[in-house]
Enzyme design. Structure first.
Site, short mmCIF file in Angstrom:
data_model
loop_
_atom_site.label_atom_id
_atom_site.label_comp_id
_atom_site.label_asym_id
_atom_site.label_seq_id
_atom_site.Cartn_x
_atom_site.Cartn_y
_atom_site.Cartn_z
N HIS A 117 -22.20 -31.05 72.30
CA HIS A 117 -22.09 -32.51 72.26
C HIS A 117 -20.62 -32.86 72.08
O HIS A 117 -19.98 -32.40 71.13
CB HIS A 117 -22.92 -33.07 71.10
CG HIS A 117 -22.62 -34.51 70.80
ND1 HIS A 117 -22.55 -35.48 71.78
CD2 HIS A 117 -22.34 -35.14 69.62
CE1 HIS A 117 -22.27 -36.65 71.21
NE2 HIS A 117 -22.13 -36.46 69.92
N HIS A 173 -17.29 -36.00 72.81
CA HIS A 173 -16.92 -37.40 73.00
C HIS A 173 -15.89 -37.48 74.13
O HIS A 173 -14.88 -38.15 74.01
CB HIS A 173 -16.34 -37.99 71.71
CG HIS A 173 -17.31 -38.03 70.57
ND1 HIS A 173 -16.98 -38.51 69.32
CD2 HIS A 173 -18.61 -37.65 70.47
CE1 HIS A 173 -18.01 -38.42 68.50
NE2 HIS A 173 -19.02 -37.90 69.18
N TYR A 198 -21.57 -28.33 92.59
CA TYR A 198 -21.49 -27.68 91.28
C TYR A 198 -21.92 -28.59 90.15
O TYR A 198 -22.35 -28.11 89.09
CB TYR A 198 -20.09 -27.09 91.05
CG TYR A 198 -19.96 -25.76 91.74
CD1 TYR A 198 -20.39 -24.59 91.12
CD2 TYR A 198 -19.46 -25.67 93.03
CE1 TYR A 198 -20.31 -23.36 91.75
CE2 TYR A 198 -19.39 -24.45 93.68
CZ TYR A 198 -19.80 -23.30 93.04
OH TYR A 198 -19.75 -22.10 93.68
#
Length: 224
Positions: A93, A95, A120
Protein backbone atom coordinates in the site's frame (compact mmCIF):
# COMPACT_ATOMS: atom_id res chain seq x y z
CA UNK A 1 12.59 -18.58 2.87
CA UNK A 2 13.54 -17.96 6.51
CA UNK A 3 11.90 -15.37 8.73
CA UNK A 4 15.12 -13.33 8.67
CA UNK A 5 15.26 -13.36 4.88
CA UNK A 6 11.62 -12.33 4.59
CA UNK A 7 12.23 -9.38 6.92
CA UNK A 8 15.24 -8.36 4.83
CA UNK A 9 13.13 -8.59 1.66
CA UNK A 10 10.51 -6.25 3.12
CA UNK A 11 13.22 -3.75 4.04
CA UNK A 12 14.92 -4.00 0.65
CA UNK A 13 11.78 -3.43 -1.38
CA UNK A 14 10.56 -0.76 1.02
CA UNK A 15 13.82 1.15 0.62
CA UNK A 16 13.61 0.88 -3.17
CA UNK A 17 10.06 2.26 -3.23
CA UNK A 18 10.99 5.09 -0.87
CA UNK A 19 14.17 6.11 -2.66
CA UNK A 20 12.31 6.45 -5.95
CA UNK A 21 9.73 8.75 -4.39
CA UNK A 22 6.83 6.33 -4.60
CA UNK A 23 5.78 6.79 -0.98
CA UNK A 24 6.99 9.82 1.00
CA UNK A 25 7.72 10.29 4.67
CA UNK A 26 6.26 7.56 6.86
CA UNK A 27 3.46 6.73 4.41
CA UNK A 28 2.78 3.31 2.95
CA UNK A 29 2.99 -0.19 4.34
CA UNK A 30 3.91 -3.71 3.30
CA UNK A 31 2.72 -7.08 4.57
CA UNK A 32 3.65 -10.71 3.92
CA UNK A 33 1.42 -13.65 4.77
CA UNK A 34 3.31 -16.57 6.30
CA UNK A 35 2.70 -20.29 5.95
CA UNK A 36 1.17 -20.52 9.45
CA UNK A 37 -1.42 -17.88 8.54
CA UNK A 38 0.34 -15.11 10.43
CA UNK A 39 1.91 -12.02 8.94
CA UNK A 40 4.95 -9.84 8.85
CA UNK A 41 3.90 -6.21 8.45
CA UNK A 42 5.61 -2.83 8.60
CA UNK A 43 5.07 -0.85 11.81
CA UNK A 44 2.96 2.26 12.21
CA UNK A 45 4.66 5.60 11.53
CA UNK A 46 7.64 3.83 9.96
CA UNK A 47 9.30 5.12 6.80
CA UNK A 48 9.66 2.41 4.18
CA UNK A 49 13.12 3.81 3.47
CA UNK A 50 14.46 3.17 6.96
CA UNK A 51 12.95 -0.09 8.16
CA UNK A 52 14.68 -2.18 10.83
CA UNK A 53 14.16 -5.93 10.20
CA UNK A 54 14.04 -6.66 13.92
CA UNK A 55 11.24 -4.14 14.51
CA UNK A 56 8.88 -5.37 11.80
CA UNK A 57 5.60 -6.47 13.37
CA UNK A 58 4.91 -10.20 13.61
CA UNK A 59 1.20 -11.02 13.86
CA UNK A 60 -0.55 -14.34 14.39
CA UNK A 61 -3.38 -15.58 12.16
CA UNK A 62 -5.91 -13.65 14.25
CA UNK A 63 -3.99 -10.39 13.88
CA UNK A 64 -2.55 -10.32 17.41
CA UNK A 65 0.89 -8.77 17.80
CA UNK A 66 3.48 -11.39 18.75
CA UNK A 67 6.67 -9.35 18.43
CA UNK A 68 8.10 -6.16 17.00
CA UNK A 69 6.64 -2.68 16.98
CA UNK A 70 2.94 -1.78 16.84
CA UNK A 71 1.71 -2.57 13.30
CA UNK A 72 0.35 -0.13 10.75
CA UNK A 73 -3.17 1.13 11.36
CA UNK A 74 -4.07 -0.07 7.86
CA UNK A 75 -4.39 -3.68 9.05
CA UNK A 76 -8.14 -3.77 8.14
CA UNK A 77 -7.51 -3.20 4.45
CA UNK A 78 -4.73 -5.79 4.34
CA UNK A 79 -6.97 -8.29 6.15
CA UNK A 80 -9.85 -7.73 3.75
CA UNK A 81 -7.70 -8.27 0.68
CA UNK A 82 -6.09 -11.43 2.12
CA UNK A 83 -9.48 -12.78 3.13
CA UNK A 84 -11.01 -12.32 -0.32
CA UNK A 85 -7.98 -12.83 -2.54
CA UNK A 86 -6.94 -16.39 -1.76
CA UNK A 87 -3.78 -16.29 -3.89
CA UNK A 88 -2.42 -13.19 -2.13
CA UNK A 89 0.84 -13.70 -0.25
CA UNK A 90 1.96 -10.06 -0.08
CA UNK A 91 0.30 -6.63 -0.12
CA UNK A 92 1.81 -3.24 -0.87
CA UNK A 93 0.00 0.00 0.00
CA UNK A 94 1.54 3.29 -1.13
CA UNK A 95 0.67 6.98 -1.42
CA UNK A 96 2.23 7.26 -4.89
CA UNK A 97 1.53 10.63 -6.50
CA UNK A 98 0.05 9.71 -9.87
CA UNK A 99 -2.13 6.90 -8.55
CA UNK A 100 -3.53 9.24 -5.88
CA UNK A 101 -4.14 11.97 -8.47
CA UNK A 102 -6.03 9.50 -10.64
CA UNK A 103 -8.50 8.79 -7.83
CA UNK A 104 -9.52 12.48 -7.73
CA UNK A 105 -10.65 12.70 -11.36
CA UNK A 106 -14.43 12.80 -11.92
CA UNK A 107 -14.52 10.47 -14.93
CA UNK A 108 -12.90 7.45 -13.26
CA UNK A 109 -14.95 4.25 -13.50
CA UNK A 110 -14.91 2.48 -10.09
CA UNK A 111 -14.94 -0.90 -11.88
CA UNK A 112 -12.00 -0.03 -14.16
CA UNK A 113 -10.04 2.95 -12.88
CA UNK A 114 -7.66 2.77 -15.83
CA UNK A 115 -8.31 1.82 -19.45
CA UNK A 116 -6.25 -0.96 -21.09
CA UNK A 117 -3.28 1.25 -21.93
CA UNK A 118 -0.39 -1.24 -22.02
CA UNK A 119 -0.05 -5.01 -21.98
CA UNK A 120 2.14 -4.97 -18.88
CA UNK A 121 -0.43 -3.01 -16.89
CA UNK A 122 -2.92 -5.83 -17.52
CA UNK A 123 -0.32 -8.57 -17.07
CA UNK A 124 1.00 -7.27 -13.74
CA UNK A 125 -1.82 -5.26 -12.13
CA UNK A 126 -4.86 -6.57 -13.96
CA UNK A 127 -7.81 -4.22 -13.87
CA UNK A 128 -8.07 -1.79 -10.96
CA UNK A 129 -11.07 -0.97 -8.80
CA UNK A 130 -11.68 2.39 -7.11
CA UNK A 131 -13.34 2.44 -3.69
CA UNK A 132 -14.75 5.57 -2.01
CA UNK A 133 -12.84 7.68 0.48
CA UNK A 134 -12.52 6.49 4.08
CA UNK A 135 -10.25 8.00 6.67
CA UNK A 136 -6.96 6.10 7.12
CA UNK A 137 -7.44 3.12 9.41
CA UNK A 138 -11.25 3.18 9.18
CA UNK A 139 -12.50 -0.43 9.43
CA UNK A 140 -15.19 0.47 6.87
CA UNK A 141 -12.57 0.31 4.14
CA UNK A 142 -12.40 -3.43 4.79
CA UNK A 143 -16.11 -3.76 3.97
CA UNK A 144 -15.57 -1.85 0.72
CA UNK A 145 -12.73 -4.16 -0.29
CA UNK A 146 -14.68 -7.27 0.70
CA UNK A 147 -17.48 -5.98 -1.51
CA UNK A 148 -15.16 -6.51 -4.49
CA UNK A 149 -15.33 -10.26 -3.77
CA UNK A 150 -11.66 -10.87 -4.52
CA UNK A 151 -12.02 -10.02 -8.21
CA UNK A 152 -9.29 -7.37 -8.13
CA UNK A 153 -5.67 -7.69 -7.07
CA UNK A 154 -5.18 -3.92 -7.39
CA UNK A 155 -7.44 -1.40 -5.68
CA UNK A 156 -7.28 2.38 -5.45
CA UNK A 157 -8.51 4.11 -2.30
CA UNK A 158 -9.99 7.48 -3.22
CA UNK A 159 -7.78 10.43 -2.19
CA UNK A 160 -5.40 7.99 -0.54
CA UNK A 161 -3.50 5.52 -2.72
CA UNK A 162 -3.13 2.03 -4.18
CA UNK A 163 -3.40 -1.31 -2.40
CA UNK A 164 -1.98 -4.16 -4.46
CA UNK A 165 -1.78 -7.89 -3.74
CA UNK A 166 0.57 -10.42 -5.32
CA UNK A 167 1.48 -14.07 -5.01
CA UNK A 168 4.91 -12.88 -3.81
CA UNK A 169 6.35 -9.64 -2.49
CA UNK A 170 8.21 -9.11 -5.74
CA UNK A 171 5.00 -9.54 -7.74
CA UNK A 172 3.10 -7.11 -5.51
CA UNK A 173 5.86 -4.49 -5.79
CA UNK A 174 6.15 -4.85 -9.57
CA UNK A 175 2.38 -4.58 -9.96
CA UNK A 176 2.28 -1.47 -7.77
CA UNK A 177 5.02 0.14 -9.84
CA UNK A 178 3.22 -0.73 -13.08
CA UNK A 179 -0.01 0.75 -11.71
CA UNK A 180 1.76 4.00 -10.80
CA UNK A 181 3.38 4.31 -14.22
CA UNK A 182 0.08 3.61 -15.97
CA UNK A 183 -1.64 6.28 -13.87
CA UNK A 184 1.13 8.67 -14.93
CA UNK A 185 0.56 7.78 -18.58
CA UNK A 186 -3.17 8.39 -18.19
CA UNK A 187 -2.58 11.83 -16.70
CA UNK A 188 -0.10 12.73 -19.45
CA UNK A 189 -2.51 11.65 -22.19
CA UNK A 190 -5.77 12.80 -20.64
CA UNK A 191 -7.99 14.66 -23.14
CA UNK A 192 -5.58 13.86 -25.99
CA UNK A 193 -7.69 11.01 -27.42
CA UNK A 194 -5.00 8.33 -27.00
CA UNK A 195 -5.23 4.89 -28.61
CA UNK A 196 -5.84 2.17 -26.02
CA UNK A 197 -5.64 -1.59 -26.52
CA UNK A 198 -8.64 -2.89 -28.45
CA UNK A 199 -11.01 -5.52 -27.01
CA UNK A 200 -9.45 -8.07 -29.36
CA UNK A 201 -5.95 -7.19 -28.16
CA UNK A 202 -7.05 -7.50 -24.53
CA UNK A 203 -8.71 -10.84 -25.26
CA UNK A 204 -5.48 -12.04 -26.86
CA UNK A 205 -3.56 -11.16 -23.67
CA UNK A 206 -6.17 -12.91 -21.53
CA UNK A 207 -5.98 -16.08 -23.63
CA UNK A 208 -2.20 -16.08 -24.08
CA UNK A 209 -1.20 -15.33 -20.49
CA UNK A 210 -4.23 -16.67 -18.61
CA UNK A 211 -5.06 -13.27 -17.14
CA UNK A 212 -7.83 -13.10 -14.56
CA UNK A 213 -9.55 -9.82 -15.43
CA UNK A 214 -12.89 -8.92 -13.80
CA UNK A 215 -14.33 -7.71 -17.11
CA UNK A 216 -13.69 -11.16 -18.61
CA UNK A 217 -15.07 -13.24 -15.73
CA UNK A 218 -18.56 -13.61 -17.16
CA UNK A 219 -17.31 -14.38 -20.65
CA UNK A 220 -14.29 -16.56 -20.01
CA UNK A 221 -14.37 -17.85 -16.47
CA UNK A 222 -18.04 -18.13 -15.54
CA UNK A 223 -17.70 -15.64 -12.69
CA UNK A 224 -16.16 -16.09 -9.23
Amino acid sequence: MSDARLREEICRYGRSLFERGLTPGSSGNISLRLEDGGWLVTPTNASLGFLDPARISRLDAEGRLLSGDKPTKEIPLHTALYDTRGSARAIVHLHSTHAVALTMLPEIDPRAALPPMTPYYLMRAGETALVPYYRPGDPAVADAIRGLAGKYSSVLLANHGPVVAGDSLEAAVFATEELEETAKLYLLLRNLNPRFLSPAQVADLVNTFGLDLPSHHDHDHGGD
